[in-house]
Design a protein around this motif. Structure first.
Motif, PDB file in Angstrom:
ATOM      1  N   GLU A 185       0.824  -1.203   0.000  1.00  0.00           N
ATOM      2  CA  GLU A 185       0.000   0.000   0.000  1.00  0.00           C
ATOM      3  C   GLU A 185       0.860   1.256   0.000  1.00  0.00           C
ATOM      4  O   GLU A 185       0.584   2.219  -0.740  1.00  0.00           O
ATOM      5  N   THR A 186       1.916   1.250   0.807  1.00  0.00           N
ATOM      6  CA  THR A 186       2.824   2.398   0.841  1.00  0.00           C
ATOM      7  C   THR A 186       3.476   2.617  -0.518  1.00  0.00           C
ATOM      8  O   THR A 186       3.558   3.746  -1.021  1.00  0.00           O
ATOM      9  N   TYR A 187       3.930   1.532  -1.121  1.00  0.00           N
ATOM     10  CA  TYR A 187       4.589   1.644  -2.421  1.00  0.00           C
ATOM     11  C   TYR A 187       3.621   2.163  -3.490  1.00  0.00           C
ATOM     12  O   TYR A 187       3.970   3.037  -4.291  1.00  0.00           O
ATOM     13  N   MET A 188       2.383   1.648  -3.506  1.00  0.00           N
ATOM     14  CA  MET A 188       1.425   2.045  -4.536  1.00  0.00           C
ATOM     15  C   MET A 188       1.049   3.518  -4.436  1.00  0.00           C
ATOM     16  O   MET A 188       0.719   4.149  -5.443  1.00  0.00           O
ATOM     17  N   ARG A 189       1.097   4.072  -3.252  1.00  0.00           N
ATOM     18  CA  ARG A 189       0.773   5.492  -3.101  1.00  0.00           C
ATOM     19  C   ARG A 189       1.891   6.380  -3.639  1.00  0.00           C
ATOM     20  O   ARG A 189       1.670   7.561  -3.916  1.00  0.00           O
ATOM     21  N   ARG A 190       3.084   5.816  -3.790  1.00  0.00           N
ATOM     22  CA  ARG A 190       4.229   6.581  -4.275  1.00  0.00           C
ATOM     23  C   ARG A 190       4.543   6.310  -5.742  1.00  0.00           C
ATOM     24  O   ARG A 190       5.065   7.186  -6.442  1.00  0.00           O
ATOM     25  N   TRP A 215      -6.043  -1.228  -4.962  1.00  0.00           N
ATOM     26  CA  TRP A 215      -6.224  -0.186  -5.977  1.00  0.00           C
ATOM     27  C   TRP A 215      -7.373   0.746  -5.616  1.00  0.00           C
ATOM     28  O   TRP A 215      -7.276   1.963  -5.819  1.00  0.00           O
ATOM     29  N   LEU A 218      -6.791   3.804  -3.615  1.00  0.00           N
ATOM     30  CA  LEU A 218      -5.990   4.859  -4.230  1.00  0.00           C
ATOM     31  C   LEU A 218      -6.857   5.924  -4.889  1.00  0.00           C
ATOM     32  O   LEU A 218      -6.332   6.930  -5.372  1.00  0.00           O
ATOM     33  N   ARG A 222      -7.246   7.095 -10.107  1.00  0.00           N
ATOM     34  CA  ARG A 222      -5.970   6.361 -10.149  1.00  0.00           C
ATOM     35  C   ARG A 222      -6.222   4.875 -10.392  1.00  0.00           C
ATOM     36  O   ARG A 222      -5.495   4.231 -11.155  1.00  0.00           O
TER      37      ARG A 222
END
Length: 239
Positions: A185-190, A215, A218, A222
């Motif tokens: 989740e942290t990675y997908m937000r970045r 997803w 997000l 997105r």
């Protein structure tokens, strides 16, 4: 392998090594005499891969004792870690006895960390070796968490962690699910949309299902862009 994770988890090494080489590889290391032989070996691994297990025997003879004691040079540390972890990866992919390769990678990484204790990538690699040896134990999880603490926002290291944790989840290791969810989740937000889709494409069914659920968090716009790119890439079909 001593742990319960099995060869299919150990093969996740290919994911971790590949990402580490792509962003933190040895293409730009120095050409000093003490570095050059090991650098050349690491470059061959990075660019061409390794198909012949005897390659590592020749490479270790050529590199000498520097593999077990790479010192504090960033160039030597990266090159030595590349060779030793790639040797373990090859043993996993070819279903060989990895006992010696695990011990060798552990020696190299611990020697490197003695000089570079804040390198989050090295802690990640050591965690991978620990999982290869013993499975996903509390000690292995602690190594992963050290990597997270030391490299919380380096995208290429985050991507490697997520892909490795996803492989553990895929193998049915329930203890890895919470850490996978948090890191993913942290990675997908970045990450950029194409990076999120690449992460999805490399995952198995269980990890993909978990990512699809993330997803939605997000935001609709997105999520739609991710779904559209994944459809273009042929790895997803909108329900």
């Amino acid at each position: 392998m001593a742990g319960s994770a099995g060869w299919h988890v150990l093969r996740a090494l290919a994911v971790t090594v590949g990402l580490a080489l792509a962003a933190g590889g040895v293409s730009a290391v120095s050409g000093e005499a003490t570095t050059a032989p090991l650098r050349d070996v690491a470059l061959q691994i990075e660019r061409k891969g390794v198909g012949d297990p005897s390659f590592f025997e020749r490479a270790e003879r050529r590199s000498g004792t520097v593999l077990d004691a790479p010192g504090c040079s960033r160039d030597l540390v990266r090159s030595a870690a590349t060779l030793r972890v790639a040797r373990l990866e090859t043993a996993a992919v070819q279903a060989q006895d990895a006992t010696e390769a695990i011990a060798a990678a552990d020696r190299t990484l611990r020697a490197a960390l003695a000089c570079r204790p804040i390198d989050g990538n090295l802690w990640l690699r050591l965690a991978v070796v620990a999982v290869a040896r013993d499975g996903f134990t509390p000690a292995a999880e602690d190594l992963l968490r050290r990597s997270i603490r030391l490299a919380p926002a380096e995208d290429w290291i985050m991507a490697a962690r997520v892909r490795f944790l996803g492989a553990l989840v895929e193998s049915g290791i329930l203890e890895a699910e919470a850490l996978f969810a948090s890191e993913a989740e942290t990675y997908m937000r970045r990450a950029r949309v194409y990076e999120i889709v690449a992460l999805y494409a490399a995952a198995g069914p269980a990890a993909r299902a978990a990512q699809e659920a993330m997803w939605a968090a997000l935001g609709e716009d997105r999520m739609s862009r991710i779904q559209r790119q994944a459809e273009i890439d042929g790895v997803y079909r909108t329900p």
